[in-house]
Each structure stands twice: as structure tokens, then as C-alpha cells.
Design an enzyme around this catalytic site. Structure first.
Site, short mmCIF file in Angstrom:
data_model
loop_
_atom_site.label_atom_id
_atom_site.label_comp_id
_atom_site.label_asym_id
_atom_site.label_seq_id
_atom_site.Cartn_x
_atom_site.Cartn_y
_atom_site.Cartn_z
N SER A 74 0.48 -1.40 0.26
CA SER A 74 -0.13 -0.06 -0.40
C SER A 74 1.03 1.23 -0.03
CB SER A 74 -0.94 -0.02 1.16
OG SER A 74 -1.74 -1.38 1.08
N ASN A 122 -6.23 -8.84 -7.63
CA ASN A 122 -6.64 -9.60 -6.42
C ASN A 122 -7.95 -10.40 -5.37
OD1 ASN A 122 -7.23 -6.65 -6.05
ND2 ASN A 122 -7.48 -6.97 -4.56
N GLN A 176 0.05 -9.47 -6.53
CA GLN A 176 -0.47 -10.59 -6.35
C GLN A 176 0.42 -11.35 -7.95
OE1 GLN A 176 -2.88 -12.13 -4.72
NE2 GLN A 176 -3.89 -10.09 -3.71
N SER A 211 5.20 -7.19 -2.10
CA SER A 211 3.85 -7.11 -0.89
C SER A 211 4.74 -8.40 0.44
CB SER A 211 2.77 -7.42 -0.71
OG SER A 211 2.33 -6.82 1.29
N HIS A 259 4.04 -10.16 2.55
CA HIS A 259 3.14 -11.05 3.44
C HIS A 259 2.81 -12.31 1.74
CE1 HIS A 259 -0.68 -8.80 3.14
NE2 HIS A 259 -0.41 -8.04 3.14
N THR A 316 14.09 4.51 9.65
CA THR A 316 15.52 3.45 10.22
C THR A 316 14.13 1.73 9.66
OG1 THR A 316 15.40 4.19 12.03
CG2 THR A 316 15.84 1.43 11.67
N CYS A 358 -10.20 -6.53 2.23
CA CYS A 358 -10.25 -5.41 2.75
C CYS A 358 -11.31 -4.79 2.54
CB CYS A 358 -9.56 -4.15 2.36
SG CYS A 358 -8.42 -4.73 1.27
N1 PLP Z 1 -2.11 -4.25 -3.91
C1 PLP Z 1 -2.98 -5.45 -4.45
C2 PLP Z 1 -3.22 -5.83 -6.40
C3 PLP Z 1 -3.43 -6.31 -2.71
O1 PLP Z 1 -3.74 -7.53 -3.40
C4 PLP Z 1 -2.43 -5.84 -2.04
C5 PLP Z 1 -3.22 -6.42 -0.64
O2 PLP Z 1 -4.22 -7.01 -0.41
C6 PLP Z 1 -1.75 -4.23 -2.29
C7 PLP Z 1 -2.22 -3.76 -3.11
C8 PLP Z 1 -1.73 -4.01 -0.24
O3 PLP Z 1 -0.53 -4.92 0.37
P1 PLP Z 1 -0.36 -4.33 1.77
O4 PLP Z 1 -0.85 -5.18 3.39
O5 PLP Z 1 1.59 -5.21 1.66
O6 PLP Z 1 0.00 -3.00 2.01
#
Ligand code: PLP
Length: 392
Positions: free
Chosen positions: A73, A153, A187, A207, A209, A245, A334
Site C-alpha cells: 500500500s 487480487n 498478486q 508485498s 506477506h 529506520t 479489505c
Molecule cells: N495491491 C494488491 C493487488 C493487493 O492484493 C494488496 C493486498 O491485499 C495490496 C496492494 C496491499 O498490500 P499490503 O498489504 O502489503 O499493503
């Protein structure tokens, strides 16, 4: 009851054991601040620089083009706001698609509302695909940024990023102000070629995670010489683009996670995921009437299913599956907190009712054929029950 079977890998993935192992020392002996010049600091910096090289290797770029952030994000925000801040064009134009993640859409809308940029949205077709010629139609003298996600996503649709990259490269040959091309590849990283030169992108977000790495860490690839300015201030870290940091443990974990994406073991796991996903789809369509796959059946991530079931509430199905020990999602993680139907499904032309009645099932490397069979066995009864109690 805690869910036992996890089919929500598009929301997040469990941390791989090998990733956790390389992270742990950075919570212990290697606790130094990577900006400190003494031995403690340099030891931590060694870890973050190795991670930068691992990411650069994966993307086919220079390590100095890798900016660590606190997640995708933040990377998306930096890409969009940073280009607008760095642009010399008066009220520059951004082009993006209607099915982007909110980390793109909301930033664009905020910039437009503040009068800092204009935004044009490329519509997608009924399968969720952006057509290159539709992007071209929207380009003007004021275009400074095109941002199109690599894979969606919610519905897993894979966009023609390399083709859009080619178009922009050609247009840039004849332009005064360069159009930058950004892709949110969050994704895609697990499954698709992300080499930035082959994609023709100037910026790419990812990302930790979503790739069996830690949360709260991400990357923005920024091609050398890109006119981008920071959007946060107060530190010189990350080549002056992202102060604060460094989260060294998470960065080291992300480096390892991305290295594992390219392993032979992972490519075998991905084949298995696709096979299980196909079996799951066939099982659901065979056993549940009035079920329809959303998104492109072929140009789609190998782990993703998004299915609309007529005359049910997706939320109720998700909760009943959870009670049966199976975790899936409705739309994006989300969006599923809100009662609004998914903006992605509406953009495909689905009616509100059908968009509400959809489930996203996203597989991962830990899933087994037995788990797939369990979902195929349990879901028809749940859908049937929900249809019986649905208002007619
Ligand atoms: N972009 C996409 C396509 C995502 O699927 C997600 C997470 O759901 C994000 C951005 C946001 O990633 P993060 O959770 O690392 O902020």
C-alpha cells in the site's frame, strides 16, 4: 472455532519456515540500526543489502532501484504521489483501471479531489481485462503516469503488462514529457515473470506477506532517472525516497521469500496448485447449480477462483464455511469488512445481487488434494441451505 483449512492466500500467506529462520537473528544479535556505522549497524545493513540484491535479481534490475517500504500500500502511494510531486506538468493526468486495489484507486481519487492531478479510468471488459487500445485512447499531452495492476487480487485476471509497456515506450519516443508506467504486481509475484525490462515498467510494487514472507514490508522498484519525489520526510534512508529506520528483520525475510519464488521446488508446488484449483472448479460447477466463474478462465492466476452463486449472500457462505473449518473470502479481504459489493465485480458488469453472492477461493503451497475434496463435499450443502432460507 479457528479455521483449519486455509483457502485465502490472496489475503495473506503463512510465513515460510526458511524465511522465519533468516529473520530471527535480526530480533537478536543482529539488532543494530542499518544506518549506524559501527559493527552492529553494519551487520544489520549487510542483511538488508543482501535482501536488496535478492529482490534485484528477481526483478532483473539494479539493487539501487529497489526501495523497501512498509508494504505494498505504501509502495503504491509512493509511486503515484511521488510521480505527481516530481512532475513538471501543470495538473498532470494519471491513467489507471477501474479494478485496481484501493491503495491505487483511493490515492488517485484523493489527488483528483485536491486538484493535484486528473484521473482517467480504463474500463475492463466482461472478463476483467484491460485492453491496450483503451489505454491508448486515454493518453493526452498531460499524461505522466499509467498504473495498471499485473494480476487482480479478487478475480486473478492477468493484464497485458508487457504490451502496455511496449505502447508506452513507443509513445515516449515522440513526447516531451515522459509517461511513467507503474504496475502493482503484489498478486503476480508468486506465479508470473516479473522482470522489469521484459514488462517495460518504470515502477513495480510488491508485498512480503503475499509471498510467504512477513507482513508490513514491501518494495517499490523505481527505475534509475525516474522523476519521483518522496512523500514522507525525516530521514535519508532508501536513497532519500522512504525515511525511517529500516525494518531489517522483515526486509531480510522478504529477500529470502523472493529468492524462494524462483526455486525449482516452488515451480513444482505451483503446478500442483493449478491442478488442485482446476479440480476444485470442476467439482464446484458439477455439484452446485447456478454457479458462475468470474474473471477470465485462462488469463488468470493459477491459484484463484472467484465464483458467483445465484441467490445467496457471500458473507453467509463464508461464515458457514468458517464454522466447517474452511477459510475463504468474499472479494478482497479489505472490502469484505464492508457491505458494499466488490468494485471489481461491478466493473465486470455483474448485478449487485450476483456480486454479493460471490466467494473468492485462493489456494497456496500448503493446500492438499484432501482439503480440496473437503471443500467440494461441504460447499453444495451450504449453498443449498442458504438458497432455501433466501427471500424469494
Ligand atoms: N495491491 C494488491 C493487488 C493487493 O492484493 C494488496 C493486498 O491485499 C495490496 C496492494 C496491499 O498490500 P499490503 O498489504 O502489503 O499493503
Amino acid at each position: 472455532m479457528v479455521s483449519k483449512i486455509y483457502f485465502d492466500h490472496a489475503a495473506t500467506t503463512p510465513v515460510d519456515g526458511a524465511v522465519l529462520k533468516v529473520m530471527l537473528p535480526y530480533f537478536g544479535d543482529k539488532f543494530g540500526n542499518p544506518s549506524s556505522l559501527h559493527g552492529f549497524g553494519q551487520e544489520a545493513a549487510g542483511g538488508t543489502e543482501t535482501a536488496r540484491e535478492q529482490v534485484a535479481q528477481f526483478l532483473g534490475c539494479q539493487p539501487a532501484e529497489v526501495i523497501f517500504t512498509a508494504g505494498a500500500s505504501e509502495a503504491d502511494n509512493l509511486a503515484i504521489q511521488g510521480i505527481v510531486r516530481g512532475s513538471k506538468v501543470d495538473c498532470p493526468q494519471i491513467i489507471t483501471s477501474t479494478i485496481e486495489h484501493p491503495a491505487i484507486l483511493e490515492v488517485c481519487r484523493a489527488l483528483a479531489k485536491e486538484g493535484k492531478a486528473t484521473v482517467d479510468f480504463v474500463k475492463v471488459n466482461r472478463l476483467g481485462l484491460v485492453e491496450v487500445k483503451e489505454v491508448e485512447k486515454l493518453i493526452t499531452d498531460k499524461t505522466v503516469l499509467v498504473s495498471i495492476m499485473y494480476a487482480n487480487n479478487e478475480i486473478g485476471t492477468i493484464q497485458p503488462i508487457a504490451e502496455i509497456g511496449k505502447l508506452i515506450k513507443q509513445l515516449n519516443l515522440k513526447r516531451q514529457n515522459k509517461i511513467y508506467f507503474h504496475t502493482d504486481a503484489v498478486q503476480a509475484v508468486n506465479y508470473l515473470n516479473c522482470r522489469v525490462d521484459e514488462l517495460g515498467v518504470d515502477m513495480l510494487s510488491l508485498s512480503g506477506h503475499k509471498i510467504y514472507g512477513p507482513k508490513g514490508v514491501g518494495v517499490l522498484f523505481v527505475r534509475a532517472k525516474t522523476l519521483i519525489k518522496p512523500i514522507q520526510f525525516g530521514g535519508h534512508q532508501e536513497y532519500g525516497l522512504r525515511p525511517g529506520t529500516e525494518n531489517s528483520a522483515a526486509i531480510v525475510g522478504l529477500g529470502k521469500a523472493i529468492e524462494l519464488v524462483n526455486s525449482a521446488k516452488r515451480s513444482a508446488e505451483n503446478k500442483k496448485i493449478k491442478k488442485m484449483r482446476d479440480e476444485l472448479l470442476a467439482g464446484i460447477l458439477k455439484n452446485i447449480p447456478d454457479a458462475k466463474l468470474n474473471g477470465d478462465p485462462v488469463k488468470r492466476l493459477p491459484n484463484n477462483l472467484n465464483i458467483s452463486f445465484k441467490n445467496i449472500e457471500g458473507e453467509s457462505a463464508m461464515l458457514m464455511l468458517d464454522l466447517a473449518g474452511i477459510a475463504v473470502s468474499t472479494g478482497s479481504a479489505c472490502a469484505s469488512g464492508s457491505l458494499e459489493p466488490s468494485h471489481v465485480l461491478l466493473a465486470l458488469g455483474l448485478k449487485h445481487l450476483d456480486a454479493h453472492g460471490s466467494l473468492r477461493i485462493s489456494l497456496g503451497k500448503g493446500n492438499t488434494a484432501t482439503e480440496v475434496k473437503k471443500l467440494v463435499a461441504v460447499l453444495p450443502g451450504i449453498i443449498k441451505k442458504l438458497r432455501q432460507i433466501a427471500p424469494k
